[in-house]
Design an enzyme around this catalytic site. Structure first.
Site, short mmCIF file in Angstrom:
data_model
loop_
_atom_site.label_atom_id
_atom_site.label_comp_id
_atom_site.label_asym_id
_atom_site.label_seq_id
_atom_site.Cartn_x
_atom_site.Cartn_y
_atom_site.Cartn_z
N LYS A 47 4.75 40.58 37.09
CA LYS A 47 5.27 39.55 38.00
C LYS A 47 5.57 38.25 37.27
O LYS A 47 6.09 37.32 37.89
CB LYS A 47 4.27 39.31 39.13
CG LYS A 47 4.17 40.50 40.08
CD LYS A 47 4.14 40.07 41.52
CE LYS A 47 4.29 41.26 42.44
NZ LYS A 47 4.32 40.88 43.83
N ARG A 98 5.72 36.48 57.37
CA ARG A 98 6.51 35.29 57.68
C ARG A 98 7.70 35.74 58.52
O ARG A 98 7.52 36.45 59.48
CB ARG A 98 6.92 34.58 56.39
CG ARG A 98 5.75 33.85 55.76
CD ARG A 98 6.00 33.45 54.34
NE ARG A 98 6.08 34.63 53.48
CZ ARG A 98 5.99 34.62 52.16
NH1 ARG A 98 5.84 33.48 51.53
NH2 ARG A 98 6.04 35.73 51.47
N SER A 136 5.13 30.78 47.55
CA SER A 136 4.74 30.36 46.19
C SER A 136 5.98 30.20 45.31
O SER A 136 6.07 29.26 44.51
CB SER A 136 3.82 31.41 45.55
OG SER A 136 2.65 31.56 46.29
P1 ADP Z 1 2.68 39.30 46.91
O1 ADP Z 1 3.18 39.23 45.51
O2 ADP Z 1 1.73 40.44 47.17
O3 ADP Z 1 3.73 39.17 47.99
P2 ADP Z 1 1.86 36.60 47.60
O4 ADP Z 1 0.80 35.81 46.91
O5 ADP Z 1 3.24 36.08 47.49
O6 ADP Z 1 1.71 38.03 47.00
O7 ADP Z 1 1.51 36.78 49.13
C1 ADP Z 1 0.35 37.43 49.56
C2 ADP Z 1 0.43 37.67 51.04
O8 ADP Z 1 0.45 36.42 51.72
C3 ADP Z 1 1.69 38.41 51.49
O9 ADP Z 1 1.32 39.25 52.57
C4 ADP Z 1 2.59 37.31 51.98
O10 ADP Z 1 3.49 37.79 52.95
C5 ADP Z 1 1.57 36.37 52.59
N1 ADP Z 1 2.05 35.00 52.68
C6 ADP Z 1 2.45 34.20 51.68
N2 ADP Z 1 2.83 32.98 52.13
C7 ADP Z 1 2.65 33.02 53.48
C8 ADP Z 1 2.89 32.08 54.55
N3 ADP Z 1 3.39 30.87 54.34
N4 ADP Z 1 2.60 32.49 55.82
C9 ADP Z 1 2.11 33.73 56.04
N5 ADP Z 1 1.89 34.64 55.09
C10 ADP Z 1 2.15 34.31 53.83
#
Ligand code: ADP
Length: 174
Positions: A47, A98, A136
């Site tokens: 990643k 989301r 992120s």
């Molecule tokens: P991944 O690489 O597994 O997507 P992330 O760290 O980006 O990891 O996200 C982890 C989880 O948190 C995922 O299920 C993502 O959809 C959720 N997530 C991230 N940001 C938000 C947000 N602002 N609101 C709700 N869920 C979120």
């Protein structure tokens, strides 16, 4: 111990590069649904994260400590999610959902995970409406171009990101 009295363990997996206020909101909500919540921080290097595994683990641990959640712990993993969840004794995987954009990927992943292990349920949670747009990837992009990320991450994470951006160099020219 009968199945009914067994502690319910949930796993909330993610990259957390970096942990945002959206993630923290999901963690707060998830921690109320299970007896123990394990935050699985993926160490998968493909990643290409801004922060190392150790940095992400430390950031997530610090946020949990600040939220004073006694039933949450943070574990790094580099394995098939369902194998990790089973090894942790989890019966539930938590994911945040989301907008429409997340749906297809999450739907596909939950469907395939169900085929791998049908005893572990994927549960989707919605963050507070005001925190839903936070991602992120965008936090990093905004910071790299010199924008203000304070509305999207904690104060401590904001400082971590700005320090890293200082190290790798700000971008943009106009
Ligand atoms: P991944 O690489 O597994 O997507 P992330 O760290 O980006 O990891 O996200 C982890 C989880 O948190 C995922 O299920 C993502 O959809 C959720 N997530 C991230 N940001 C938000 C947000 N602002 N609101 C709700 N869920 C979120």
């Amino acid at each position: 111990m009968s199945e009914q009295s067994a502690a319910r363990i949930g796993v909330y997996p993610g990259t957390f590069d970096p942990i945002t206020l959206g993630h923290s909101d999901i963690i707060r909500r998830g921690a109320k649904l299970v007896d123990r919540l394990i935050i699985g921080v993926t160490t998968n290097p493909s990643k290409n994260p801004m922060f190392t595994t150790d940095e992400r683990l430390a950031m997530v641990r610090r946020e949990i400590a600040d939220m004073r959640l006694g039933n949450v712990e943070v574990v790094g993993f580099n394995a098939l999610l369902m194998k990790f969840a089973r090894a942790q004794g989890a019966s539930v995987i938590l994911r945040g959902l989301r907008a429409v954009a997340d749906f297809e990927y999450e739907y596909q992943m939950a469907g395939m995970n169900q085929q791998i292990d049908d005893e572990i349920e994927t549960v989707f949670l919605m963050a507070d409406v005001s925190l839903q747009p936070i991602a992120s990837r965008l936090v990093k992009e905004i910071a790299l171009f010199g924008g203000n990320i304070a509305p999207f991450v904690s104060h401590a994470v904001c400082e971590d990101v700005e320090r890293r951006v200082g190290e790798i160099g700000r971008q943009g020219d106009y």
